[in-house]
Design a protein around this motif. Structure first.
Motif, PDB file in Angstrom:
ATOM      1  N   GLU A 151      46.718 106.395  57.308  1.00 33.84           N
ATOM      2  CA  GLU A 151      47.668 105.300  57.167  1.00 33.84           C
ATOM      3  C   GLU A 151      48.473 105.058  58.441  1.00 33.84           C
ATOM      4  OE1 GLU A 151      51.407 103.949  54.297  1.00 33.84           O
ATOM      5  OE2 GLU A 151      50.020 105.510  53.638  1.00 33.84           O
ATOM      6  N   GLU A 152      48.898 106.137  59.095  1.00 36.48           N
ATOM      7  CA  GLU A 152      49.712 105.955  60.290  1.00 36.48           C
ATOM      8  C   GLU A 152      48.919 105.328  61.439  1.00 36.48           C
ATOM      9  OE1 GLU A 152      48.623 110.412  60.026  1.00 36.48           O
ATOM     10  OE2 GLU A 152      49.172 108.762  58.696  1.00 36.48           O
ATOM     11  N   ASP A 153      47.623 105.629  61.520  1.00 35.93           N
ATOM     12  CA  ASP A 153      46.785 105.034  62.558  1.00 35.93           C
ATOM     13  C   ASP A 153      46.529 103.556  62.264  1.00 35.93           C
ATOM     14  OD1 ASP A 153      46.487 107.417  64.024  1.00 35.93           O
ATOM     15  OD2 ASP A 153      44.885 108.090  62.705  1.00 35.93           O
ATOM     16  N   ALA A 154      46.248 103.250  60.996  1.00 34.65           N
ATOM     17  CA  ALA A 154      46.017 101.856  60.610  1.00 34.65           C
ATOM     18  C   ALA A 154      47.280 101.025  60.808  1.00 34.65           C
ATOM     19  CB  ALA A 154      45.562 101.780  59.155  1.00 34.65           C
ATOM     20  N   ALA A 155      48.450 101.611  60.471  1.00 37.30           N
ATOM     21  CA  ALA A 155      49.718 100.896  60.633  1.00 37.30           C
ATOM     22  C   ALA A 155      50.010 100.640  62.108  1.00 37.30           C
ATOM     23  CB  ALA A 155      50.856 101.696  60.003  1.00 37.30           C
ATOM     24  N   LEU A 156      49.663 101.582  62.967  1.00 37.74           N
ATOM     25  CA  LEU A 156      49.889 101.414  64.404  1.00 37.74           C
ATOM     26  C   LEU A 156      49.083 100.235  64.946  1.00 37.74           C
ATOM     27  CD1 LEU A 156      51.050 102.363  67.105  1.00 37.74           C
ATOM     28  CD2 LEU A 156      49.118 103.946  67.291  1.00 37.74           C
ATOM     29  N   ILE A 157      47.810 100.145  64.545  1.00 29.94           N
ATOM     30  CA  ILE A 157      46.966  99.042  65.008  1.00 29.94           C
ATOM     31  C   ILE A 157      47.478  97.710  64.473  1.00 29.94           C
ATOM     32  CG2 ILE A 157      44.650  98.042  64.849  1.00 29.94           C
ATOM     33  CD1 ILE A 157      43.517 100.862  64.960  1.00 29.94           C
ATOM     34  N   ALA A 158      47.881  97.689  63.202  1.00 30.93           N
ATOM     35  CA  ALA A 158      48.425  96.454  62.620  1.00 30.93           C
ATOM     36  C   ALA A 158      49.680  96.021  63.367  1.00 30.93           C
ATOM     37  CB  ALA A 158      48.724  96.651  61.140  1.00 30.93           C
ATOM     38  N   GLY A 168      59.549  96.914  60.131  1.00 31.95           N
ATOM     39  CA  GLY A 168      58.980  97.016  61.468  1.00 31.95           C
ATOM     40  C   GLY A 168      57.691  97.811  61.538  1.00 31.95           C
ATOM     41  N   LYS A 169      57.340  98.486  60.449  1.00 29.15           N
ATOM     42  CA  LYS A 169      56.102  99.263  60.427  1.00 29.15           C
ATOM     43  C   LYS A 169      54.903  98.328  60.259  1.00 29.15           C
ATOM     44  CE  LYS A 169      53.879 103.131  58.013  1.00 29.15           C
ATOM     45  NZ  LYS A 169      53.992 104.097  56.875  1.00 29.15           N
ATOM     46  N   GLY A 170      53.775  98.695  60.856  1.00 30.56           N
ATOM     47  CA  GLY A 170      52.584  97.868  60.744  1.00 30.56           C
ATOM     48  C   GLY A 170      52.115  97.698  59.307  1.00 30.56           C
ATOM     49  N   ASP A 171      51.785  96.474  58.932  1.00 31.08           N
ATOM     50  CA  ASP A 171      51.311  96.175  57.575  1.00 31.08           C
ATOM     51  C   ASP A 171      49.782  96.231  57.579  1.00 31.08           C
ATOM     52  OD1 ASP A 171      50.767  95.226  55.070  1.00 31.08           O
ATOM     53  OD2 ASP A 171      51.941  93.386  55.249  1.00 31.08           O
ATOM     54  N   HIS A 172      49.241  97.422  57.400  1.00 28.18           N
ATOM     55  CA  HIS A 172      47.793  97.601  57.497  1.00 28.18           C
ATOM     56  C   HIS A 172      47.055  96.977  56.320  1.00 28.18           C
ATOM     57  CE1 HIS A 172      47.761 100.883  54.501  1.00 28.18           C
ATOM     58  NE2 HIS A 172      48.894 101.271  55.058  1.00 28.18           N
ATOM     59  N   GLY A 173      47.724  96.849  55.167  1.00 27.41           N
ATOM     60  CA  GLY A 173      47.081  96.221  54.014  1.00 27.41           C
ATOM     61  C   GLY A 173      46.803  94.746  54.271  1.00 27.41           C
ATOM     62  N   THR A 174      47.801  94.047  54.798  1.00 24.82           N
ATOM     63  CA  THR A 174      47.613  92.634  55.139  1.00 24.82           C
ATOM     64  C   THR A 174      46.584  92.482  56.249  1.00 24.82           C
ATOM     65  OG1 THR A 174      49.846  92.009  54.462  1.00 24.82           O
ATOM     66  CG2 THR A 174      48.757  90.580  56.078  1.00 24.82           C
ATOM     67  N   PHE A 175      46.659  93.349  57.247  1.00 28.14           N
ATOM     68  CA  PHE A 175      45.709  93.264  58.357  1.00 28.14           C
ATOM     69  C   PHE A 175      44.280  93.463  57.877  1.00 28.14           C
ATOM     70  CE2 PHE A 175      43.656  95.231  62.195  1.00 28.14           C
ATOM     71  CZ  PHE A 175      43.614  94.063  62.942  1.00 28.14           C
ATOM     72  N   SER A 176      44.077  94.362  56.932  1.00 28.10           N
ATOM     73  CA  SER A 176      42.748  94.597  56.374  1.00 28.10           C
ATOM     74  C   SER A 176      42.222  93.345  55.688  1.00 28.10           C
ATOM     75  CB  SER A 176      42.798  95.766  55.380  1.00 28.10           C
ATOM     76  OG  SER A 176      41.545  95.948  54.753  1.00 28.10           O
ATOM     77  N   ARG A 177      43.088  92.649  54.939  1.00 32.31           N
ATOM     78  CA  ARG A 177      42.669  91.412  54.273  1.00 32.31           C
ATOM     79  C   ARG A 177      42.350  90.327  55.302  1.00 32.31           C
ATOM     80  NH1 ARG A 177      46.813  93.105  50.796  1.00 32.31           N
ATOM     81  NH2 ARG A 177      48.327  91.674  51.742  1.00 32.31           N
ATOM     82  N   TRP A 178      43.113  90.292  56.385  1.00 27.60           N
ATOM     83  CA  TRP A 178      42.824  89.333  57.438  1.00 27.60           C
ATOM     84  C   TRP A 178      41.449  89.580  58.034  1.00 27.60           C
ATOM     85  CZ3 TRP A 178      47.253  87.531  61.086  1.00 27.60           C
ATOM     86  CH2 TRP A 178      48.313  87.061  60.328  1.00 27.60           C
TER      87      TRP A 178
END
Length: 217
Positions: A151-158, A168-178
């Motif tokens: 999760e922390e790696d995915a959030a960083l990329i997002a 301010g934390k990366g929204d990896h769930g939204t980024f995955s849907r994108w």
């Protein structure tokens, strides 16, 4: 014009002008041609943008996983421990998502005949390190690998893409849907499909204003 693009393809654009299965007075063949060429120009612009996003994603995944290990994409310890249930007949088989992903990726790796892949095989062995592996992955494989990240790696990329939560934390769930939408659009463009007036079957299409603020590349 019809010899150039085909009657069936062309009628997809002509249909827009029809009313009650007929063309209203004043409709011209040239209007349909203009719409066809407009769609062609929009598709080319999409390809330009998608290329930047895809190259950026390849770089982010390879740099993040490569930080841990050259073959981190093959080592479950560096990935999320999610599992999925596959059902075959009356039997239910539970296994990690990584097992299914690595099986699909390995087929891509074996099929690849790129010069750099053959060089790696001759000099180092059958498998590619992650910074080379991401270069042969399809967009679908890249997207699934992103979902396997901790999760922390995915959030960083997002967050690096400018897609963040209120804290301010990366929204990896939204980024995955994108990424689902980008993959769908990429496939349409790759087959020269119509992008004008196209309805995506994937929900939650990214907001245009947010996209313009994202991907600082």
């Amino acid at each position: 014009m019809l010899r150039e693009c085909g009657y069936f393809r062309f009628t997809g654009y002509a249909y827009y002008f029809k009313q009650d299965d007929d063309f209203p007075p004043g409709t011209t063949f040239g209007q349909i041609v203009d719409l066809y060429k407009f769609d062609e120009s929009v598709r080319k612009k999409f390809v330009e943008g998608l290329e930047m996003i895809e190259v950026w994603l390849r770089s982010q995944l390879s740099n993040r996983l490569g930080f841990y290990h050259p073959f981190a994409h093959r080592i479950p310890a560096y990935l999320r421990k999610d599992s999925s249930i596959w059902t075959a007949g009356s039997l239910s088989i539970k296994q990690s998502k990584h097992i299914g992903w690595i099986a699909d990726y390995s087929r891509e790796e074996r099929r690849s005949q790129s010069d750099f892949v053959q060089h790696f095989r001759r000099k180092y062995g059958p498998h590619l390190p992650v910074w080379a592996a991401t270069e042969i992955m399809t967009m679908g494989t890249l997207r699934r690998l992103f979902d396997l990240l901790h999760e922390e790696d995915a959030a960083l990329i997002a967050a690096r893409a400018g897609i963040t939560l209120k804290n301010g934390k990366g929204d990896h769930g939204t980024f995955s849907r994108w990424l689902d939408h980008f993959r769908y659009l990429r496939n349409v463009c790759a087959h020269y499909g119509r992008v004008w007036n196209k309805v995506s079957s994937i929900p939650h299409w990214p907001n245009r204003e947010i996209i313009s603020r994202s991907f600082p590349i």
